[in-house]
Write a protein that holds these residues in place. Structure first.
Motif, PDB file in Angstrom:
ATOM      1  N   LEU A  44       0.702  -1.187   0.055  1.00 57.30           N
ATOM      2  CA  LEU A  44       0.085   0.046   0.018  1.00 57.30           C
ATOM      3  C   LEU A  44       0.956   1.162  -0.032  1.00 57.30           C
ATOM      4  O   LEU A  44       1.973   1.200   0.732  1.00 57.30           O
ATOM      5  CB  LEU A  44      -0.815  -0.079   1.222  1.00 57.30           C
ATOM      6  CG  LEU A  44      -2.110  -0.901   1.516  1.00 57.30           C
ATOM      7  CD1 LEU A  44      -2.785  -0.572   2.801  1.00 57.30           C
ATOM      8  CD2 LEU A  44      -3.197  -0.390   0.026  1.00 57.30           C
ATOM      9  N   GLY A  45       0.505   2.245  -0.670  1.00 47.48           N
ATOM     10  CA  GLY A  45       1.278   3.412  -0.647  1.00 47.48           C
ATOM     11  C   GLY A  45       0.762   4.565  -1.746  1.00 47.48           C
ATOM     12  O   GLY A  45       0.137   4.006  -2.521  1.00 47.48           O
ATOM     13  N   PRO A  46       1.129   5.756  -1.107  1.00 51.05           N
ATOM     14  CA  PRO A  46       0.487   6.791  -2.313  1.00 51.05           C
ATOM     15  C   PRO A  46       1.274   6.800  -3.675  1.00 51.05           C
ATOM     16  O   PRO A  46       2.430   6.006  -3.690  1.00 51.05           O
ATOM     17  CB  PRO A  46       0.755   8.051  -1.512  1.00 51.05           C
ATOM     18  CG  PRO A  46       1.974   7.781  -0.551  1.00 51.05           C
ATOM     19  CD  PRO A  46       1.703   6.290  -0.352  1.00 51.05           C
ATOM     20  N   VAL A 214       2.822  -1.156   4.413  1.00 49.73           N
ATOM     21  CA  VAL A 214       2.658   0.183   4.052  1.00 49.73           C
ATOM     22  C   VAL A 214       4.034   0.969   3.602  1.00 49.73           C
ATOM     23  O   VAL A 214       5.029   1.095   4.459  1.00 49.73           O
ATOM     24  CB  VAL A 214       2.182   1.136   5.187  1.00 49.73           C
ATOM     25  CG1 VAL A 214       1.778   2.481   4.798  1.00 49.73           C
ATOM     26  CG2 VAL A 214       0.658   0.497   5.634  1.00 49.73           C
ATOM     27  N   LEU A 215       4.004   1.327   2.350  1.00 44.12           N
ATOM     28  CA  LEU A 215       5.374   1.830   1.728  1.00 44.12           C
ATOM     29  C   LEU A 215       5.209   3.249   1.735  1.00 44.12           C
ATOM     30  O   LEU A 215       4.168   3.768   1.117  1.00 44.12           O
ATOM     31  CB  LEU A 215       5.174   1.514   0.299  1.00 44.12           C
ATOM     32  CG  LEU A 215       6.599   1.376  -0.461  1.00 44.12           C
ATOM     33  CD1 LEU A 215       7.784   0.627   0.309  1.00 44.12           C
ATOM     34  CD2 LEU A 215       6.607   0.894  -1.981  1.00 44.12           C
ATOM     35  N   ARG A 236      -8.045   3.881   8.552  1.00 45.34           N
ATOM     36  CA  ARG A 236      -7.518   4.697   9.464  1.00 45.34           C
ATOM     37  C   ARG A 236      -6.216   4.573   9.773  1.00 45.34           C
ATOM     38  O   ARG A 236      -5.330   5.519   9.668  1.00 45.34           O
ATOM     39  CB  ARG A 236      -8.335   4.497  10.883  1.00 45.34           C
ATOM     40  CG  ARG A 236      -7.925   5.252  11.809  1.00 45.34           C
ATOM     41  CD  ARG A 236      -8.012   6.719  11.928  1.00 45.34           C
ATOM     42  NE  ARG A 236      -9.240   7.227  11.567  1.00 45.34           N
ATOM     43  CZ  ARG A 236      -9.487   8.354  10.759  1.00 45.34           C
ATOM     44  NH1 ARG A 236      -8.430   9.231  10.690  1.00 45.34           N
ATOM     45  NH2 ARG A 236     -10.536   8.760  10.384  1.00 45.34           N
ATOM     46  N   LEU A 237      -5.710   3.276   9.883  1.00 45.48           N
ATOM     47  CA  LEU A 237      -4.144   3.091  10.153  1.00 45.48           C
ATOM     48  C   LEU A 237      -3.369   3.365   8.896  1.00 45.48           C
ATOM     49  O   LEU A 237      -2.215   4.044   9.192  1.00 45.48           O
ATOM     50  CB  LEU A 237      -4.075   1.542  10.242  1.00 45.48           C
ATOM     51  CG  LEU A 237      -2.533   0.987  10.645  1.00 45.48           C
ATOM     52  CD1 LEU A 237      -2.428   1.513  12.110  1.00 45.48           C
ATOM     53  CD2 LEU A 237      -2.572  -0.613  10.631  1.00 45.48           C
ATOM     54  N   TYR A 238      -3.732   3.382   7.702  1.00 42.42           N
ATOM     55  CA  TYR A 238      -3.044   3.519   6.520  1.00 42.42           C
ATOM     56  C   TYR A 238      -2.727   4.913   6.422  1.00 42.42           C
ATOM     57  O   TYR A 238      -1.559   5.472   6.390  1.00 42.42           O
ATOM     58  CB  TYR A 238      -3.854   3.090   5.402  1.00 42.42           C
ATOM     59  CG  TYR A 238      -3.260   3.323   3.998  1.00 42.42           C
ATOM     60  CD1 TYR A 238      -1.868   3.347   3.924  1.00 42.42           C
ATOM     61  CD2 TYR A 238      -3.842   3.924   3.065  1.00 42.42           C
ATOM     62  CE1 TYR A 238      -1.378   3.529   2.567  1.00 42.42           C
ATOM     63  CE2 TYR A 238      -3.615   4.266   1.829  1.00 42.42           C
ATOM     64  CZ  TYR A 238      -2.164   4.108   1.567  1.00 42.42           C
ATOM     65  OH  TYR A 238      -1.699   4.390   0.336  1.00 42.42           O
ATOM     66  N   ILE A 239      -3.918   5.895   6.644  1.00 38.63           N
ATOM     67  CA  ILE A 239      -3.833   7.257   6.602  1.00 38.63           C
ATOM     68  C   ILE A 239      -3.095   7.700   7.771  1.00 38.63           C
ATOM     69  O   ILE A 239      -2.049   8.837   7.621  1.00 38.63           O
ATOM     70  CB  ILE A 239      -5.230   7.991   6.842  1.00 38.63           C
ATOM     71  CG1 ILE A 239      -5.855   7.609   5.468  1.00 38.63           C
ATOM     72  CG2 ILE A 239      -5.261   9.348   6.958  1.00 38.63           C
ATOM     73  CD1 ILE A 239      -7.387   7.676   5.446  1.00 38.63           C
ATOM     74  N   ASP A 240      -2.897   7.383   8.978  1.00 42.68           N
ATOM     75  CA  ASP A 240      -2.207   7.513  10.055  1.00 42.68           C
ATOM     76  C   ASP A 240      -0.962   7.466   9.688  1.00 42.68           C
ATOM     77  O   ASP A 240       0.049   8.613  10.067  1.00 42.68           O
ATOM     78  CB  ASP A 240      -2.652   6.822  11.362  1.00 42.68           C
ATOM     79  CG  ASP A 240      -4.037   7.380  12.053  1.00 42.68           C
ATOM     80  OD1 ASP A 240      -4.514   8.255  11.316  1.00 42.68           O
ATOM     81  OD2 ASP A 240      -4.441   6.676  12.840  1.00 42.68           O
TER      82      ASP A 240
END
Lengths: 247, 495
Positions: A44-46, A214-215, A236-240
């Motif tokens: 996962l990552g932007p 999470v990258l 929520r965790l990803y955004i945090d």
């Protein structure tokens, strides 16, 4: 092709301290990742986090500035063709020859991999990948994204690849096609194929992946077991984590 | 993928290229152009053969009629035949009846290239009835620009249009796949880029070679313009190999363009620019360079010199003086016979020598220029694949400038040999004018019609084979160089 048996302690994919810079910009800053047979790992990552760079390194399209990338024990930087023998790749937009049918495209890509498929074998693989029989002979120029992805999966199935790389596999798919795709990937993992997918789709991540990384800033900042969280908590965790990194 | 599997990949690429409608459209257009060009060439060859047949028939007619006149005049009669009406008089026959031609017959491969044939005839009459400044005054030299544009012959299609067809066929291989994203799918397979590119461009080369060589053969057979190749099989094979090397050169150029990974539009633009440079701009520049290195001497100055010589000869007592001087060199023992200086045949022979001497510098300059231009053309042609192949095709067709320059030299030598044949007979007749037959209307002292030297056309076969071999070596080397550059660049897939 990719069906060779690995030693028990040899991971399908092992990335150790991979660093990749493009001029002044650092795309990967010490990425570590290990993936065993039958595992589904979601990155996962932007945008710009390094997901595509990671895939390019595994495919041998790029060479890491430092660190190691090994696929089934083969150094992807030193022997990219050898590493690719064990890898099947399905990009976000599976591009096929529009003038050829699904069967013909599948046979063509199989030939590139050194395989000779009969028409019946190709049809059987397309069936296994979930393509409707009436689409077999139709020109791929008329295929939807989901149908093209199924041909891509059929190519991976034909090659019996031990590592499946998926780049944004469910973006643009309708819910039904995305659900079909999830089922196909789970089936592949069930047969022992390791799957690494780069995605933003948290819903499908939770459905498909056994592990989530999470990258951010070119390395994995947190690894999560998605089964321990519901969708909202995962989001929520990803955004945090991204917010912490940005801060 | 192992090397042993390469034929499978090549077959897959062949299927891919042959499934495209564009491929068949290009091939159909190419074969149609080849057939049309061969038809044009066959028409020209037929016209040249007709002219040669007419010249041969004219020569036979002249001999036949002279023999008949010899028989007719061999009986006493009340009429008197003047020398300009008398084919039994050596001077009369040489000047007014003989039909001698220098010929440049089309080669068996003449249908391939019109070359210089638009302005340089395949047959020229060699005679003494009038004084010519040049040996090929029967034709007009046209505009250089119009000549450069050239006829729609097989050479034009093979040299100029075939590369365009190849660019259309192979110019976007790999680069269009790069643009559409298919390349990423291809690159993700365990196949080396060189092998994939080799199969893609190998398939394109096979299609282009089959279409070009097969289409040319088909066009030649349909046009009916192909001659007997029995003794020309070696030259024809070398030419076919040179043509194949030309096709491979352009396919290699397409591979090099693809290896830059700049997309289909850039690859196509670069290839069309290269085509324009190599097939239009560079040949034009080389033509201008040949003109600069071997400038054409003024024909007007030569015509003026001819007029001045004519004016001098007929001014005052120049004609008798020149004739007496000429006779002194030819027959010193008869030089003091004043009636001989007024003999019309001797005056005419002396005048022709006088003109030849007055124009000798101009003839030498024109001959030297033709040979120099031909030599420079042969050297400079190798600088462009298009000019190299053009020259090979023209040399095989026998329509090249070099052959014509040699033909003019041979025609001039033939004229001299005819003069050498007739001159002693005319002189003998002039110094001893006793009639052969008393009471007969004609002289009857010449009947060696069948002994008059005939023109022996030079064999163009060796030159054709040599030029085709040279072209094959040069084009092969150029194709290899481009292919090597492409292979070097195709070491890895683009990221």
């Amino acid at each position: 092709m990719g069906a060779s048996v690995l030693p028990a302690d040899e991971p399908v994919l092992a990335i150790g301290g991979a660093v990749k810079r493009f001029g002044a910009r650092t795309a990967l800053s010490g990425l570590d990742l290990r993936l065993d047979a039958g595992e589904v790992f979601a990155l996962l990552g932007p945008n710009g986090a390094g997901k595509t760079t990671t895939i390019n390194l595994i495919l041998g399209f790029l060479r890491a500035d430092s660190g190691t990338i090994r696929v089934c024990g083969i150094d992807a930087g030193a022997d990219p063709v050898g590493a690719r023998r064990h890898v099947a790749y399905i990009p976000e937009q599976v591009a096929l020859y529009p003038g050829l049918s699904g069967v013909e495209n599948l046979r063509y890509f199989a030939t590139l991999a050194g395989l000779e498929l009969s028409k019946d074998e190709a049809r059987a693989l397309l069936t296994e990948a979930g393509l409707a029989p009436e689409a077999y002979g139709r020109k791929a120029g008329a295929y939807s994204k989901g149908m093209r992805q199924k041909v891509g999966i059929a190519v991976a199935l034909a090659r019996r690849a031990q590592l499946l790389l998926l780049d944004e596999p469910t973006s643009g798919l309708d819910p039904s096609a995305a659900a079909d795709f999830s089922a196909t990937i789970r089936a592949a993992a069930g047969r022992g194929t390791a799957v690494l997918m780069a995605t933003h789709d948290l819903y499908r991540v939770r459905e498909m992946a056994g592990r989530v990384g999470v990258l951010s800033g070119g390395r994995i900042v947190e690894e999560i077991d998605p089964r321990t969280l519901d969708h909202v908590a995962l989001e929520r965790l990803y955004i945090d984590r991204l917010a912490e990194r940005a801060a | 993928m192992s090397a042993a599997r390469f034929p499978l990949l090549l077959a897959a690429e062949l299927r891919l290229i042959l499934r495209e409608r564009l491929t068949w459209a290009i091939l159909a257009a190419l074969v149609a152009a080849l057939c049309l060009a061969a038809w044009t060439g066959a028409g020209r060859v037929a016209a040249a053969r007709t002219a040669l047949a007419a010249a041969a028939a004219d020569g036979e007619r002249a001999v036949r009629e002279a023999k008949a006149a010899h028989l007719r005049y061999g009986r006493p009669a009340a009429i008197k035949v003047n020398y300009w009406q008398d084919p039994t008089d050596a001077f009369g026959y040489m000047t007014y009846f003989m039909a001698a031609y220098a010929v440049k017959p089309p080669t068996p491969l003449a249908v391939l290239a019109a070359g210089q044939s638009d302005v340089q005839p395949a047959v020229t009459k060699v005679g003494f009835g009038f004084s010519t400044v040049f040996d090929d005054t029967a034709t007009e030299i046209g505009s250089a620009a119009a000549l450069r544009l050239g006829p729609f012959d097989l050479a034009f299609v093979l040299v100029v249009l075939v590369p365009l067809a190849i660019i259309a066929l192979a110019g976007t291989r790999l680069s269009s796949e790069h643009d559409s994203g298919i390349l990423r799918m291809i690159a993700a397979q365990p196949a080396r880029p060189r092998r994939v590119a080799g199969a893609k461009f190998g398939a394109a080369a096979l299609v282009a070679l089959t279409a070009t060589l097969g289409g040319t053969m088909l066009a030649l057979l349909l046009s009916g313009g192909l001659g007997d190749l029995a003794d020309w099989s070696g030259a024809a094979a070398l030419l076919a190999a040179a043509l194949a090397a030309y096709v491979v050169f352009w396919v290699a150029a397409c591979a090099l363009a693809a290896s830059l990974w700049r997309g289909a539009v850039t690859a196509l633009a670069g290839l069309v620019l290269a085509w324009a440079c190599l097939t239009i701009a560079l040949p034009t520049a080389l033509g201008l360079a040949v003109d600069a290195l071997a400038p054409v001497p003024s024909r007007i100055a030569a015509i003026d010199a001819s007029r001045q010589a004519q004016a001098r000869f007929y001014a005052g007592e120049e004609a008798p003086r020149v004739t007496a001087a000429w006779l002194a060199t030819k027959r010193p023992e008869d030089a003091r016979r004043p009636e001989l200086a007024d003999a019309p045949e001797l005056k005419r022979l002396a005048r022709d020598d006088y003109y030849d001497e007055a124009l000798a510098d101009h003839h030498r300059a024109a001959g030297a220029q033709a040979l120099a231009a031909s030599a420079w053309s042969r050297r400079l042609a190798l600088l462009s694949p298009a000019t190299a192949l053009t020259l090979a095709l023209e040399t095989a067709s026998g329509t090249d400038a070099g052959r014509h320059a040699a033909f003019l030299t041979d025609a001039a030598a033939y004229r001299r040999s005819l003069r050498a044949f007739f001159e002693p007979r005319i002189l003998a007749q002039a110094v001893d004018p006793a009639p052969v037959c008393a009471g007969c209307p004609a002289r009857l002292d010449f009947d060696a019609y069948d002994a008059v030297p005939a023109f022996a056309p030079a064999d163009a076969r060796a030159a054709a084979a040599r030029q085709a071999l040279l072209t094959l070596v040069c084009l092969g080397a150029a194709a290899f160089l481009l292919a090597a550059l492409a292979v070097r660049r195709l070491k890895q897939w683009p990221a």
